[in-house]
Design a protein around this motif. Structure first.
Motif, mmCIF file in Angstrom:
data_model
loop_
_atom_site.group_PDB
_atom_site.id
_atom_site.type_symbol
_atom_site.label_atom_id
_atom_site.label_comp_id
_atom_site.label_asym_id
_atom_site.label_seq_id
_atom_site.Cartn_x
_atom_site.Cartn_y
_atom_site.Cartn_z
ATOM 1 N N LEU A 27 0.873 -1.170 0.000
ATOM 2 C CA LEU A 27 0.000 0.000 0.000
ATOM 3 C C LEU A 27 0.911 1.220 0.000
ATOM 4 O O LEU A 27 1.805 1.325 0.836
ATOM 5 N N ASN A 29 1.364 5.318 0.347
ATOM 6 C CA ASN A 29 0.700 6.467 0.956
ATOM 7 C C ASN A 29 0.431 7.546 -0.089
ATOM 8 O O ASN A 29 1.210 7.746 -1.002
ATOM 9 N N THR A 33 -6.407 10.344 -0.571
ATOM 10 C CA THR A 33 -7.421 9.339 -0.271
ATOM 11 C C THR A 33 -7.756 9.365 1.221
ATOM 12 O O THR A 33 -6.860 9.262 2.047
ATOM 13 N N ARG A 35 -8.689 8.326 4.934
ATOM 14 C CA ARG A 35 -8.323 7.149 5.726
ATOM 15 C C ARG A 35 -9.458 6.136 5.774
ATOM 16 O O ARG A 35 -9.225 4.937 5.698
ATOM 17 N N VAL A 38 -9.496 4.075 2.637
ATOM 18 C CA VAL A 38 -8.388 3.110 2.609
ATOM 19 C C VAL A 38 -8.740 1.894 3.459
ATOM 20 O O VAL A 38 -8.587 0.745 3.021
ATOM 21 N N MET A 57 -2.931 0.915 7.299
ATOM 22 C CA MET A 57 -3.074 2.251 6.722
ATOM 23 C C MET A 57 -2.152 3.248 7.430
ATOM 24 O O MET A 57 -1.479 4.051 6.783
ATOM 25 N N HIS A 61 0.945 5.490 6.094
ATOM 26 C CA HIS A 61 0.886 6.935 6.310
ATOM 27 C C HIS A 61 2.195 7.446 6.919
ATOM 28 O O HIS A 61 2.725 8.476 6.497
ATOM 29 N N ALA A 87 -10.527 2.029 -5.983
ATOM 30 C CA ALA A 87 -10.151 3.419 -5.733
ATOM 31 C C ALA A 87 -10.431 4.294 -6.956
ATOM 32 O O ALA A 87 -10.974 5.394 -6.830
ATOM 33 N N LEU A 94 -5.495 6.140 -4.801
ATOM 34 C CA LEU A 94 -4.936 5.082 -3.963
ATOM 35 C C LEU A 94 -4.197 4.059 -4.823
ATOM 36 O O LEU A 94 -4.718 3.592 -5.815
#
Length: 102
Positions: A27, A29, A33, A35, A38, A57, A61, A87, A94
Motif C-alpha cells: 500500500l 501512501n 485518499t 483514511r 483506505v 493504513m 501513512h 479506488a 490510492l
C-alpha cells in the motif's frame, strides 16, 4: 522368458520442486485518499478487520508504504488490481503495487 538386450532400470529420483516465489502487496501512501476509504478497501479486498486495516493504513501513512499481504504472484497481482480499481471507481489515487518477497 529372458528379456532381449541389456535393460537397466535407473531408480527414479523426485525432481526438486521449488516453492513458487511469493509476492508482497504494498500500500503506497498518498495525501488525497481519505483514511476511512483506505480502511474500507483493505477490509473489502483483503478481508482485514477494522483494527488491522487501521494499522496497515497508519504504517503506510507514517513510512510511505506498508505490506498488506504476501501471496503467490497471481493472487497478489489480482488483489492489488482489485483494490486499485475500487479506488479509481471512487476517483481516488490510492495505489497498491506488488513486488517479489526477498
Amino acid at each position: 522368458m529372458p528379456m532381449a538386450g541389456n535393460t537397466t532400470l535407473k531408480p527414479t529420483t523426485n525432481p526438486k520442486v521449488e516453492r513458487p516465489r511469493l509476492y508482497k502487496v504494498m500500500l503506497l501512501n498518498d495525501d488525497y485518499t481519505p483514511r476511512e476509504f483506505v480502511i474500507m478497501v483493505l477490509k473489502a479486498v483483503f478481508r482485514m478487520s477494522e483494527d488491522t486495516g487501521y494499522r496497515v493504513m497508519m504504517t503506510a501513512h507514517k513510512l510511505g508504504t506498508s505490506v498488506v499481504m504476501v501471496a503467490a504472484r497471481d493472487i497478489a497481482e489480482t488483489k492489488a488490481q482489485e483494490a486499485v480499481d475500487l479506488a479509481k471507481a471512487a476517483d481516488f489515487p490510492l495505489m497498491f503495487t506488488t513486488e517479489p518477497e526477498e
